[in-house]
Design a protein around this motif. Structure first.
Motif, mmCIF file in Angstrom:
data_model
loop_
_atom_site.group_PDB
_atom_site.id
_atom_site.type_symbol
_atom_site.label_atom_id
_atom_site.label_comp_id
_atom_site.label_asym_id
_atom_site.label_seq_id
_atom_site.Cartn_x
_atom_site.Cartn_y
_atom_site.Cartn_z
ATOM 1 N N LEU A 164 76.054 21.902 50.205
ATOM 2 C CA LEU A 164 74.909 22.793 49.947
ATOM 3 C C LEU A 164 74.339 23.321 51.263
ATOM 4 O O LEU A 164 74.045 24.510 51.398
ATOM 5 C CB LEU A 164 73.837 22.032 49.156
ATOM 6 C CG LEU A 164 72.550 22.799 48.838
ATOM 7 C CD1 LEU A 164 72.842 24.041 48.012
ATOM 8 C CD2 LEU A 164 71.553 21.903 48.109
ATOM 9 N N ALA A 165 74.224 22.419 52.241
ATOM 10 C CA ALA A 165 73.688 22.831 53.544
ATOM 11 C C ALA A 165 74.594 23.885 54.175
ATOM 12 O O ALA A 165 74.120 24.853 54.777
ATOM 13 C CB ALA A 165 73.561 21.619 54.467
ATOM 14 N N ARG A 167 76.546 26.026 52.597
ATOM 15 C CA ARG A 167 76.368 27.297 51.894
ATOM 16 C C ARG A 167 75.065 27.962 52.327
ATOM 17 O O ARG A 167 75.010 29.173 52.535
ATOM 18 C CB ARG A 167 76.349 27.060 50.378
ATOM 19 C CG ARG A 167 77.740 26.841 49.804
ATOM 20 C CD ARG A 167 77.708 26.890 48.301
ATOM 21 N NE ARG A 167 77.083 25.705 47.731
ATOM 22 C CZ ARG A 167 76.404 25.694 46.586
ATOM 23 N NH1 ARG A 167 76.223 26.805 45.919
ATOM 24 N NH2 ARG A 167 75.887 24.576 46.143
ATOM 25 N N ALA A 168 74.013 27.142 52.462
ATOM 26 C CA ALA A 168 72.713 27.702 52.853
ATOM 27 C C ALA A 168 72.784 28.285 54.260
ATOM 28 O O ALA A 168 72.263 29.375 54.519
ATOM 29 C CB ALA A 168 71.641 26.624 52.778
ATOM 30 N N PHE B 90 66.932 31.719 49.599
ATOM 31 C CA PHE B 90 68.401 31.727 49.628
ATOM 32 C C PHE B 90 68.844 32.442 48.356
ATOM 33 O O PHE B 90 69.038 31.816 47.315
ATOM 34 C CB PHE B 90 68.951 30.306 49.684
ATOM 35 C CG PHE B 90 68.564 29.566 50.922
ATOM 36 C CD1 PHE B 90 69.296 29.703 52.085
ATOM 37 C CD2 PHE B 90 67.461 28.735 50.932
ATOM 38 C CE1 PHE B 90 68.933 29.031 53.236
ATOM 39 C CE2 PHE B 90 67.095 28.056 52.078
ATOM 40 C CZ PHE B 90 67.834 28.211 53.232
ATOM 41 N N LEU B 93 71.808 31.383 46.048
ATOM 42 C CA LEU B 93 71.816 30.031 45.485
ATOM 43 C C LEU B 93 70.835 29.950 44.319
ATOM 44 O O LEU B 93 69.967 30.796 44.160
ATOM 45 C CB LEU B 93 71.435 29.008 46.565
ATOM 46 C CG LEU B 93 72.252 29.083 47.853
ATOM 47 C CD1 LEU B 93 71.830 27.987 48.806
ATOM 48 C CD2 LEU B 93 73.735 28.978 47.574
ATOM 49 N N GLU B 97 68.811 24.667 43.656
ATOM 50 C CA GLU B 97 69.433 24.444 44.967
ATOM 51 C C GLU B 97 68.474 24.798 46.091
ATOM 52 O O GLU B 97 68.406 24.105 47.113
ATOM 53 C CB GLU B 97 70.726 25.263 45.085
ATOM 54 C CG GLU B 97 71.883 24.664 44.315
ATOM 55 C CD GLU B 97 73.110 25.569 44.244
ATOM 56 O OE1 GLU B 97 74.200 25.043 44.016
ATOM 57 O OE2 GLU B 97 72.968 26.800 44.405
ATOM 58 N N LEU B 101 67.269 22.214 48.984
ATOM 59 C CA LEU B 101 67.400 22.497 50.415
ATOM 60 C C LEU B 101 66.132 22.133 51.167
ATOM 61 O O LEU B 101 66.173 21.727 52.320
ATOM 62 C CB LEU B 101 67.731 23.975 50.622
ATOM 63 C CG LEU B 101 69.187 24.318 50.365
ATOM 64 C CD1 LEU B 101 69.382 25.816 50.267
ATOM 65 C CD2 LEU B 101 70.050 23.747 51.474
ATOM 66 N N MET B 104 66.252 18.774 52.630
ATOM 67 C CA MET B 104 67.494 18.522 53.353
ATOM 68 C C MET B 104 67.348 17.465 54.442
ATOM 69 O O MET B 104 68.278 16.735 54.734
ATOM 70 C CB MET B 104 67.955 19.847 53.964
ATOM 71 C CG MET B 104 69.431 19.978 54.160
ATOM 72 S SD MET B 104 70.424 19.127 52.950
ATOM 73 C CE MET B 104 71.070 20.410 51.970
#
Lengths: 292, 237
Positions: A164-165, A167-168, B90, B93, B97, B101, B104
């Motif tokens: 996920l990181a 993709r972000a 984002f 996404l 998601e 994030l 994170m």
């Protein structure tokens, strides 16, 4: 009919390789918005590393795994040392570096392992499966391994935090920093994974095209065609595009008399041009709309 | 009250062009401080300078430690959540998601799913759209998502860049009610940059007025709000 099924299966087998190359190209494209021309040469170099490990008597699957790890680290180090310093540089600087890497990997492989064509072993053998000879053992192995690799990648990007990181970081680097993601590390990791996927493609296709420094030239072209067909902004599309190119290439080679084996490669180029003219975003890509 | 953030002589420039000429301000723990000023006064630049998105010099002390030389990612790790100009969504996404994030930098187990549920309880509209692409949300929803993403960090300090920007008046009210709620219930300190001075002064405890990169005026928000002459000459309402 049997020829048809045979050709489709063979197309899927090579298509899997194109799909891997397409995916590698798209992964890097997503992160840095440039096409890595040297992707094929990196894969070729990885394949030579695998060959060297095998020559030293290391068992096939161990050599396979080691090569993937070495490629992963190599890709990461390459990005951090060569591309990080120029990440704000204009397109031309990137292109020059890609061409330089292409030439360096190509001649380095020739220098270390020389340019003679070498056979590369397959762990699956070439005996036809299912008696009927619909598909060879190595082709079946190619399909299975590429599918496993693609599934692992899909799960990684879809279900893990690092995925996920990554993709972000690719989608919105500035925001990614604001949630504490180390964008540079993610970009490096993307390069590492792309070169690892390329290594798998190289090792699997080497028994078919034989090992030599120029082995990945046409493979990468088919990979580009797959990536463009599926859409450079869509990893899933690129994979599907890769498989499609493999099948189309094989069927055209078999059923269109003019094409034959010699004119297969132009089909890839023809596909690239056709997609760019009629649907520039590819089949699954998103049009980038900039708000002003 | 001790200061969560202490800024002295903050300077920043874009290339050769100096934008901030030595700002001094404090944010008391658990309070809302607002930076007001016209377009181009340097409000956004101040926020960007605080969390290391542009080159800056001067003293920036957060919870007693200097963050003036730290990278953005490391400042975030200390619990500073920046809700940027333009909301920083984002877009490709999903909503969920986007929220994930925000957490994170926290360790994987650490109650993240529980926090997502809490955010969804806070913003029911985000819950309805949990698996939708965040780029398809309306402006107001994206602003809520940005605030939600910031809360996922469990921040001690939130930097908010024009949360009212581009939103319909009713939605603006909703967003500010949420900010008041967050201040009441979560004890998060906030630095709020706004062009909508009357709204910001209602929420804030302390206010600073920026004019072309320096502080022109400061004081308790209530005083500034009630001072006719300040209102007329600086705030224009």
């Amino acid at each position: 009919m049997e020829t048809f099924i045979q050709q489709v299966l063979a197309g899927i087998a090579t298509g899997g390789i194109y799909a891997c190359m397409a995916l590698a190209v798209v992964m890097i494209y997503q992160a840095i918005h440039h096409l890595n021309f040297a992707q094929g040469e990196m894969a070729m170099f990885s394949t030579f590393i695998a060959w060297q490990l095998l020559q030293w008597g290391i068992p096939y699957w161990l050599a396979f795994g080691l090569t993937i790890v070495i490629s992963l680290i190599g890709g990461y180090v390459l990005e951090r040392s060569v591309f990080k310093p120029i990440h704000n540089a204009p397109v031309l600087s990137h292109i020059v570096i890609f061409i330089a890497l292409f030439a360096i990997f190509n001649s380095l492989a020739g220098f270390i392992w020389d340019f003679t064509i070498k056979p590369f072993p397959s762990p699956f053998g070439n005996a036809p499966l299912f008696g009927g000879g619909l598909i060879g053992g190595h082709q079946a192995g190619m399909i299975i391994i590429t599918l496993v690799v693609l599934l692992i990648l899909f799960a990684f990007f879809r279900y893990t935090r690092v995925g996920l990181a990554m993709r972000a970081a690719a989608a919105n680097p500035e925001s990614a920093k604001l949630v504490g993601i180390r964008v540079g590390v993610m970009t490096g990791l993307g390069w590492g994974m792309a070169s690892a996927v390329g290594a798998v493609a190289g090792i699997l296709i080497a028994p078919v095209v034989f090992l030599e420094p120029n082995m990945m030239l046409s493979i990468l072209l088919y990979g580009f065609a797959g990536a463009v067909l599926g859409g450079l902004s869509s990893p899933g599309g690129a994979v599907l595009g890769g498989f499609t190119v493999g099948v189309v290439e094989n069927l055209a080679g078999t059923y269109i008399p003019v094409v034959g084996a010699e004119l297969k490669l132009p089909i890839a180029l023809f596909l690239i041009v056709a997609v760019l003219v009629f649907k520039p975003t590819g089949l699954f890509g998103q049009r980038v709309v900039q708000r002003v | 009250m001790s200061a969560t953030l202490k800024v002295r002589n903050l300077e920043a420039s874009y290339g050769a062009f100096k934008v901030l000429h030595g700002l001094d301000f404090d944010i008391a723990e658990g309070s809302v401080t607002t930076l007001l000023g016209a377009n181009g006064a340097g409000k956004t630049t101040t926020l960007r300078a605080l969390c290391g998105m542009i080159r800056r010099s001067g003293t920036i002390e957060y919870e007693g430690r200097s963050i003036a030389n730290m990278k953005t990612e490391d400042i975030v790790r200390l619990g500073v959540a920046h809700v940027p100009e333009g909301r920083g969504t984002f877009t490709s996404l999903t909503v969920e998601e986007n929220l994930r994030l925000g957490a994170m930098t926290r360790s994987a187990g650490d109650g993240i799913s529980g926090d997502i549920d809490r955010i969804f309880a806070f913003f029911p509209r985000l819950k309805e759209r949990a698996s939708q692409q965040a780029g398809t949300l309306s402006g107001g929803e994206q602003q809520m998502l940005a605030i939600g993403r910031a809360l996922m960090l469990r921040p001690k300090l939130m930097l908010l860049d024009e949360p009212s920007f581009g939103l319909a008046p009713l939605i603006v009210k909703e967003v500010f009610a949420i900010l008041a709620d967050i201040r009441e219930n979560m004890g998060v300190s906030m630095l709020l940059v706004e062009q909508n001075a009357s709204l910001a002064l209602e929420l804030a405890d302390q206010a600073y007025l920026i004019e072309t990169g320096s502080i022109a005026l400061s004081g308790p928000a209530a005083e500034i709000r009630d001072d006719e002459s300040v209102r007329a000459s600086y705030l224009g309402y």
